[in-house]
Design an enzyme around this catalytic site. Structure first.
Site, PDB file in Angstrom:
ATOM      1  N   CYS A  97      -4.636   2.316  -3.871  1.00 51.89           N
ATOM      2  CA  CYS A  97      -3.437   2.854  -3.212  1.00 51.89           C
ATOM      3  C   CYS A  97      -2.255   1.899  -3.340  1.00 51.89           C
ATOM      4  O   CYS A  97      -1.487   1.713  -2.393  1.00 51.89           O
ATOM      5  CB  CYS A  97      -3.726   3.176  -1.742  1.00 51.89           C
ATOM      6  N   GLN A 118      -4.430  -5.173   6.871  1.00 52.65           N
ATOM      7  CA  GLN A 118      -5.354  -6.150   6.294  1.00 52.65           C
ATOM      8  C   GLN A 118      -5.287  -7.501   6.994  1.00 52.65           C
ATOM      9  O   GLN A 118      -6.151  -8.362   6.764  1.00 52.65           O
ATOM     10  CB  GLN A 118      -5.058  -6.341   4.801  1.00 52.65           C
ATOM     11  N   HIS A 173       0.862  -1.170   0.000  1.00 50.82           N
ATOM     12  CA  HIS A 173       0.000   0.000   0.000  1.00 50.82           C
ATOM     13  C   HIS A 173       0.905   1.228   0.000  1.00 50.82           C
ATOM     14  O   HIS A 173       2.011   1.204   0.524  1.00 50.82           O
ATOM     15  CB  HIS A 173      -0.878  -0.032   1.257  1.00 50.82           C
ATOM     16  N   ASP A 176       3.205  -4.034   7.969  1.00 49.26           N
ATOM     17  CA  ASP A 176       1.907  -3.386   7.809  1.00 49.26           C
ATOM     18  C   ASP A 176       0.837  -4.457   7.979  1.00 49.26           C
ATOM     19  O   ASP A 176       0.628  -5.283   7.092  1.00 49.26           O
ATOM     20  CB  ASP A 176       1.819  -2.735   6.426  1.00 49.26           C
ATOM     21  N   LYS A 209     -10.573  -0.965  10.416  1.00 49.45           N
ATOM     22  CA  LYS A 209     -10.647  -2.147   9.567  1.00 49.45           C
ATOM     23  C   LYS A 209     -11.000  -3.410  10.354  1.00 49.45           C
ATOM     24  O   LYS A 209     -11.122  -4.492   9.768  1.00 49.45           O
ATOM     25  CB  LYS A 209      -9.328  -2.350   8.817  1.00 49.45           C
TER      26      LYS A 209
END
Length: 406
Positions: A361, A198, A118, A195, A221
Site C-alpha cells: 500500500c 507503525q 501508506h 500517521d 497493530k
C-alpha cells in the site's frame, strides 16, 4: 523476553498453527488472551448500548467504553476528550480530511506529504486537493539512507496549509523526524497530521511532546482488536470542526430543520459505537504497558538488526531502507534477484513462514525507488532469534528451490 510472552498468544498454540513463524506484524499483530477475554467479558457481563440507556447495564457499558478512552489517552499523553474512536487509522485520517480539510483548504493551497506514505495517508489528501483545487506536494527521501533530507523541508512554505507524515514507514522502517517536521509546519501556519499506525506499537509516543495537531493509529497493530482505531486531535481544533458522520449520540438537540452537536469527542462518534473493540484496545494497551514499550523498542530493534546481519550474508538478497540495521523499527523489506516477491512469500508459506509481499500500500514509494514489489518481514516482541535463524536458512534456499542455484 520473547519466549516469556509468546505463551500469552493462543494462536501460536492452535494445532493448525504448529510451527508457524509469524513475520507479518506490520499488517496486523496477534492478540494475547487478556484482550480476547476482555472482549468476551464485556459481551458476557456488560453488553448494552453505551451512552443511551438509563439502566445499570448500560451504565456499566458506558463506564467500560469511557475507561478504554482514558487508558488510550494516558498511553499517548492526551486528554480523554481528545481521543476519538474510529474503525482504524485510515478512517481517522479520512475524518481529518473531510472535516478540517473541507472547511480550511482552498484553491491554491498546498498539502505536503512524504513519498513513503501508506496509501491511507495519500488518498484522503489527493481527494481534498482534487475537490478544493489545492496542490499535493511530496517530500522525497534519500534512496540510500531512506531519510528525508533537511533541504526537502523547504517545500513546506507559506502556501502549505497541512502536512501529513508517517511516524514510521511501513516499508522502509525508518522513523521520521516528526517533531522537526511538525515545528516546520507550525512555523508557516500549517497543521500537522501524523500517521502513527507503525509507530505506536513499537516506540513511545507522546503527542504533547510531538505537538502534533492530529495523530492516528489502529488497535489491531498493537495487539488489540480489528475494527477499532484512534484519532487524537487537539481539543481546540476538534471543537471548531464539523461532524464527520451524523446520527446517534453525536447530537445535542435535533429539530425539523437543524441540529446542534454533542461535545467532543462524542461529536465524532456517530451511531452505535464499537464498545467491545474499545474495551479490547484498552486491555491491549495495558498489556503493552506491562511488557514495557521501552522493552519492546529494544527487542524489536535488536531482532531487526540480527535479521539484517544474517540476510546480508545471503547472495542475491537486497535489503531496502537504511544501511544502518538499527534504523528499521522491526521492519526488514527485501528482494531476491530473479525471484518475484510473491513467489518468495508463497514458497515461505509452504515452510510455515508468514510474510507480506507486494507494494505494501505504498505504490508511489515503489515507483520512486524503482522497486514496485518487495517482500517484508516485520517483527514484534513475541518473535525470537530462533525463528530468525530458521527464516534466514529458508530464505537462503529459495533460489535453489526454484532451480536458479545459490
Amino acid at each position: 523476553m520473547a519466549n516469556e510472552y509468546k505463551k500469552d498468544f493462543p494462536i501460536f498454540n492452535a494445532p493448525e498453527n504448529k510451527g508457524l513463524i509469524y513475520f507479518d506484524n506490520a499488517a496486523t499483530t496477534q492478540r494475547p488472551s487478556c484482550v480476547i477475554e476482555a472482549e468476551k467479558n464485556y459481551y458476557e457481563h456488560n453488553n448494552a448500548n453505551p451512552l443511551r440507556g438509563l439502566y445499570d447495564l448500560s451504565g456499566r457499558a458506558t463506564e467500560d467504553y469511557e475507561n478504554a478512552r482514558h487508558v488510550t489517552a494516558k498511553f499517548i499523553n492526551a486528554k480523554d476528550c481528545e481521543i476519538i474512536f474510529t474503525r482504524n487509522a485510515s478512517e481517522s485520517l479520512n475524518l481529518v480530511a473531510y472535516t478540517w480539510g473541507m472547511a480550511n483548504i482552498n484553491q491554491g493551497d498546498e498539502i505536503v506529504v512524504s513519498i513513503m506514505e501508506h496509501h491511507s495517508n495519500i488518498l484522503p489528501w489527493q481527494m481534498l486537493c482534487q475537490t478544493k483545487g489545492a496542490k499535493l506536494v511530496f517530500l522525497e527521501c534519500d534512496k540510500n539512507t531512506a531519510e528525508i533530507p533537511e533541504t526537502e523541508l523547504n517545500k513546506i512554505n507559506e502556501k502549505t496549509k497541512l502536512v501529513a507524515i508517517t511516524h514510521v514507514s511501513n516499508v522502509l522502517g525508518i522513523t521520521n523526524p516528526v517533531k522537526q517536521i511538525v515545528e516546520k509546519a507550525h512555523s508557516v501556519g500549517a497543521i500537522a497530521v501524523v500517521d502513527g499506525a507503525q509507530a505506536v506499537p513499537h516506540i513511545k509516543v507522546d503527542v504533547k511532546d510531538l505537538c502534533a495537531d492530529f495523530y492516528a493509529f489502529s488497535g489491531h497493530k498493537l495487539c488489540g482488536p480489528m475494527g477499532i482505531g484512534v484519532l487524537y486531535g487537539k481539543k481546540c481544533l476538534l471543537e471548531q470542526m464539523p461532524p464527520f458522520l451524523r446520527g446517534g449520540e453525536m447530537i445535542e438537540y435535533v429539530t425539523r430543520d437543524s441540529a446542534t452537536w454533542a461535545e467532543v469527542p462524542h461529536k465524532f462518534e456517530a451511531g452505535t459505537v464499537n464498545a467491545s473493540g474499545a474495551v479490547g484496545l484498552g486491555a491491549a494497551i495495558k498489556y503493552i504497558q506491562e511488557v514495557g514499550i521501552e522493552n519492546i523498542t529494544n527487542h524489536d530493534n535488536a531482532l531487526a538488526s540480527y535479521l539484517i546481519d544474517g540476510m546480508k550474508s545471503i547472495p542475491y538478497v537486497n535489503i531496502l531502507g537504511s544501511p544502518d540495521s538499527n534504523k528499521h523499527c522491526g521492519i526488514v523489506t527485501f528482494t531476491i534477484d530473479g525471484v518475484h516477491p510473491h513467489d518468495i512469500a508463497s514458497i515461505l508459506d509452504t515452510e510455515h513462514v508468514a510474510i507480506r509481499a507486494g507494494h505494501h500500500c505504498a505504490q508511489p514509494l515503489g515507483a520512486y525507488i524503482e522497486v514496485p514489489a518487495t517482500a517484508r518481514a516485520s517483527l514484534y516482541f513475541y518473535n525470537t532469534k530462533e525463528e530468525i535463524d530458521t527464516f534466514i536458512s529458508k530464505v537462503s534456499q529459495i533460489r535453489g528451490w526454484m532451480g536458479y542455484g545459490n
